[in-house]
Structure formats: structure tokens, C-alpha cells
Design an enzyme around this catalytic site. Structure first.
Site, PDB file in Angstrom:
ATOM      1  N   CYS A   1       0.838  -1.197   0.000  1.00 53.49           N
ATOM      2  CA  CYS A   1       0.000   0.000   0.000  1.00 53.49           C
ATOM      3  C   CYS A   1       0.874   1.247   0.000  1.00 53.49           C
ATOM      4  O   CYS A   1       1.982   1.251   0.532  1.00 53.49           O
ATOM      5  CB  CYS A   1      -0.905   0.000   1.227  1.00 53.49           C
ATOM      6  SG  CYS A   1      -2.028   1.424   1.320  1.00 53.49           S
TER       7      CYS A   1
ATOM      8  N   HIS B   1      -2.268  -3.917   4.997  1.00 54.11           N
ATOM      9  CA  HIS B   1      -2.060  -3.505   6.386  1.00 54.11           C
ATOM     10  C   HIS B   1      -3.400  -3.193   7.034  1.00 54.11           C
ATOM     11  O   HIS B   1      -4.295  -2.612   6.418  1.00 54.11           O
ATOM     12  CB  HIS B   1      -1.120  -2.298   6.483  1.00 54.11           C
ATOM     13  CG  HIS B   1      -1.698  -1.019   5.966  1.00 54.11           C
ATOM     14  ND1 HIS B   1      -2.325  -0.095   6.767  1.00 54.11           N
ATOM     15  CD2 HIS B   1      -1.755  -0.509   4.707  1.00 54.11           C
ATOM     16  CE1 HIS B   1      -2.724   0.928   6.041  1.00 54.11           C
ATOM     17  NE2 HIS B   1      -2.401   0.699   4.776  1.00 54.11           N
TER      18      HIS B   1
ATOM     19  N   ARG C   1       3.053   4.863   6.332  1.00 49.79           N
ATOM     20  CA  ARG C   1       3.468   4.183   7.563  1.00 49.79           C
ATOM     21  C   ARG C   1       3.909   2.748   7.322  1.00 49.79           C
ATOM     22  O   ARG C   1       4.209   2.025   8.284  1.00 49.79           O
ATOM     23  CB  ARG C   1       2.299   4.198   8.552  1.00 49.79           C
ATOM     24  CG  ARG C   1       1.823   5.594   8.938  1.00 49.79           C
ATOM     25  CD  ARG C   1       0.490   5.551   9.645  1.00 49.79           C
ATOM     26  NE  ARG C   1      -0.568   5.062   8.762  1.00 49.79           N
ATOM     27  CZ  ARG C   1      -1.826   4.855   9.139  1.00 49.79           C
ATOM     28  NH1 ARG C   1      -2.167   5.095  10.393  1.00 49.79           N
ATOM     29  NH2 ARG C   1      -2.720   4.422   8.280  1.00 49.79           N
TER      30      ARG C   1
ATOM     31  N   ASP D   1       0.453   3.770   1.728  1.00 48.72           N
ATOM     32  CA  ASP D   1       0.420   4.373   3.054  1.00 48.72           C
ATOM     33  C   ASP D   1       1.844   4.652   3.549  1.00 48.72           C
ATOM     34  O   ASP D   1       2.703   3.767   3.538  1.00 48.72           O
ATOM     35  CB  ASP D   1      -0.298   3.429   4.030  1.00 48.72           C
ATOM     36  CG  ASP D   1      -0.655   4.107   5.338  1.00 48.72           C
ATOM     37  OD1 ASP D   1       0.272   4.557   6.047  1.00 48.72           O
ATOM     38  OD2 ASP D   1      -1.848   4.185   5.680  1.00 48.72           O
TER      39      ASP D   1
ATOM     40  N   CYS E   1      -6.293  -0.025   6.879  1.00 52.74           N
ATOM     41  CA  CYS E   1      -6.084   0.588   5.563  1.00 52.74           C
ATOM     42  C   CYS E   1      -7.261   1.494   5.196  1.00 52.74           C
ATOM     43  O   CYS E   1      -8.423   1.061   5.192  1.00 52.74           O
ATOM     44  CB  CYS E   1      -5.923  -0.499   4.508  1.00 52.74           C
ATOM     45  SG  CYS E   1      -5.695   0.112   2.830  1.00 52.74           S
TER      46      CYS E   1
END
Length: 223
Positions: A53, A109, A57, A55, A112
Site C-alpha cells: 500500500c 495492512h 506508515r 500508506d 487501511c
């Protein structure tokens, strides 16, 4: 409190600070290993392709404790694997046929935002069309998901199912099937990462040959 601290941290990040951070990193890296960049610039031979992803993080190298050059990375919103995505297919083709990677990992994750948006009915924007791929996963697993009443648990399970279906989509590409037909050592896996614990969950979905494919997706290489 955590959100406030995170906001304070990101507020301190500036354009100039990024450039200074780069210089500081280079200096610290050379101090520890003077030959690091000489080796890095000589070429790459990563054994792993990571499909994850976007993302911020979920950085592949950090959460697997690996170094630059160890993992070839493709990221998009909610780690979707779509057969019409030429970006992903180009990355997959290069990693399999040129870099000769040995493992492909589709990693979702928990928590999400893309998965949570797909579970709802609110329009977000252009991304709604991208999230249709995740809604297809919901449709395929509607019976199971409908039995999960807790919204967090439902989201977590959809994260897992999305990664599993993504891995299945990777397996069924002509790129991977041709590699297997040619005897190439290659395995595909599905993982899910927890932002709360930092731990990766192996979803126990792996394949290393076309024998693991559904018959409907099997293709005769070169025919």
C-alpha cells in the site's frame, strides 16, 4: 494524544529539511560503511518484489529490517493487483524476467483507509473507481464478511482477503505462469501488517508452481 504528536512531527518537516536530511544520512552512512554507495551504484539484484500500500506508515525495507537494494517495490492505494494495471504489470515483468526475483509478496495492512472506504458507500472521488477492485473482493467473500458484525474485525478480515486475492491475481498472470513453466524459482505470498504492533502476519497463502492455481486460470505457456 498520539495523533497530536504525529501532527507536531509532520509540521516540522520542510522542503529544506528533506535536503538536509539527505546530506545527514549520506554522511552517517559513509561514516559507518565507506563503500556503501559504491556497491549500491554497481547494480541491483533484489530477491523480493513487494506489492504494498502507498500508506506512508508501511515502508517495506524498515518493517522487514532490510537494506536499500534488497527489495524491489511497487505501491498503490490498498495494494490492489489488477490485471489491467500496466504500471504493476511492467514492474512485475521486469522483476521476474530481468531481476529474476525469487519471492513476490502482496502485503496489506490493518486499518487501511482504502479498504475502509471500500466497505462504505460514501463517494471519495476518482479513487472510487480504483476501490471497485476491493468491492469485487467484498462481493466474492460476501457470505463470510456478512457474518462479521464488529466493523474493525470486518475491516481487518477484508485487508487479509484483499491481500490473498491480490496474490492469487499475481499467480494467474502470464508473467508468473511463464516463469513457472520455464522452471524459474519463484514463490508468491500474501501478508498483512499491523500498524499497532509492527508485526507482519503470514496469511499462509503461498504458491511456487502452477499446480496451486485454479484450473480456470491456467494457461499453456506459448500457446
Amino acid at each position: 494524544m498520539c495523533a497530536k504528536l504525529e501532527k507536531q512531527h509532520t509540521d516540522q518537516i520542510t522542503y529544506e529539511g528533506l535536503l538536509k536530511g539527505n546530506k545527514d544520512w549520506v554522511a552517517a552512512t559513509l561514516d559507518e560503511d565507506p563503500g556503501f554507495f559504491d556497491r549500491l551504484s554497481a547494480g541491483q539484484a533484489p530477491p523480493v518484489l513487494w506489492i504494498g500500500c502507498s500508506d506512508s506508515r508501511v515502508p517495506a525495507n524498515q518493517i522487514t529490517n532490510t537494506m536499500p537494494g534488497d527489495i524491489f517495490v511497487h505501491r498503490n492505494i490498498a495494494n490492489v493487483v489488477a490485471h489491467t494495471d500496466m504500471n504493476l504489470l511492467s514492474v512485475l515483468d521486469y522483476s521476474v524476467n530481468v531481476l529474476k526475483i525469487k519471492h513476490i509478496i502482496v502485503c496489506g495492512h490493518y486499518g487501511c483507509g482504502g479498504v475502509n472506504a471500500a466497505l462504505g458507500d460514501k463517494q471519495v472521488g476518482l479513487i472510487d473507481n480504483w476501490l471497485r477492485h476491493i468491492k469485487d473482493v467484498i462481493r466474492m467473500h460476501e457470505r463470510e464478511l456478512s457474518t462479521i458484525k464488529d466493523p474493525v474485525k470486518k475491516s481487518n478480515r477484508l485487508v487479509e482477503l484483499n491481500a490473498i486475492e491480490g496474490a492469487a491475481n499475481v499467480m494467474s498472470t502470464s508473467i508468473v505462469q511463464n516463469a513457472w513453466a520455464g522452471g524459474q524459482e519463484l514463490s508468491v505470498h500474501a501478508w498483512a501488517y499491523s500498524l499497532q504492533t509492527g508485526l507482519i502476519k503470514d496469511l499462509q497463502v503461498s504458491a511456487s508452481s502452477a499446480d496451486d492455481l485454479s484450473p480456470v486460470f491456467k494457461m499453456n505457456a506459448g500457446k
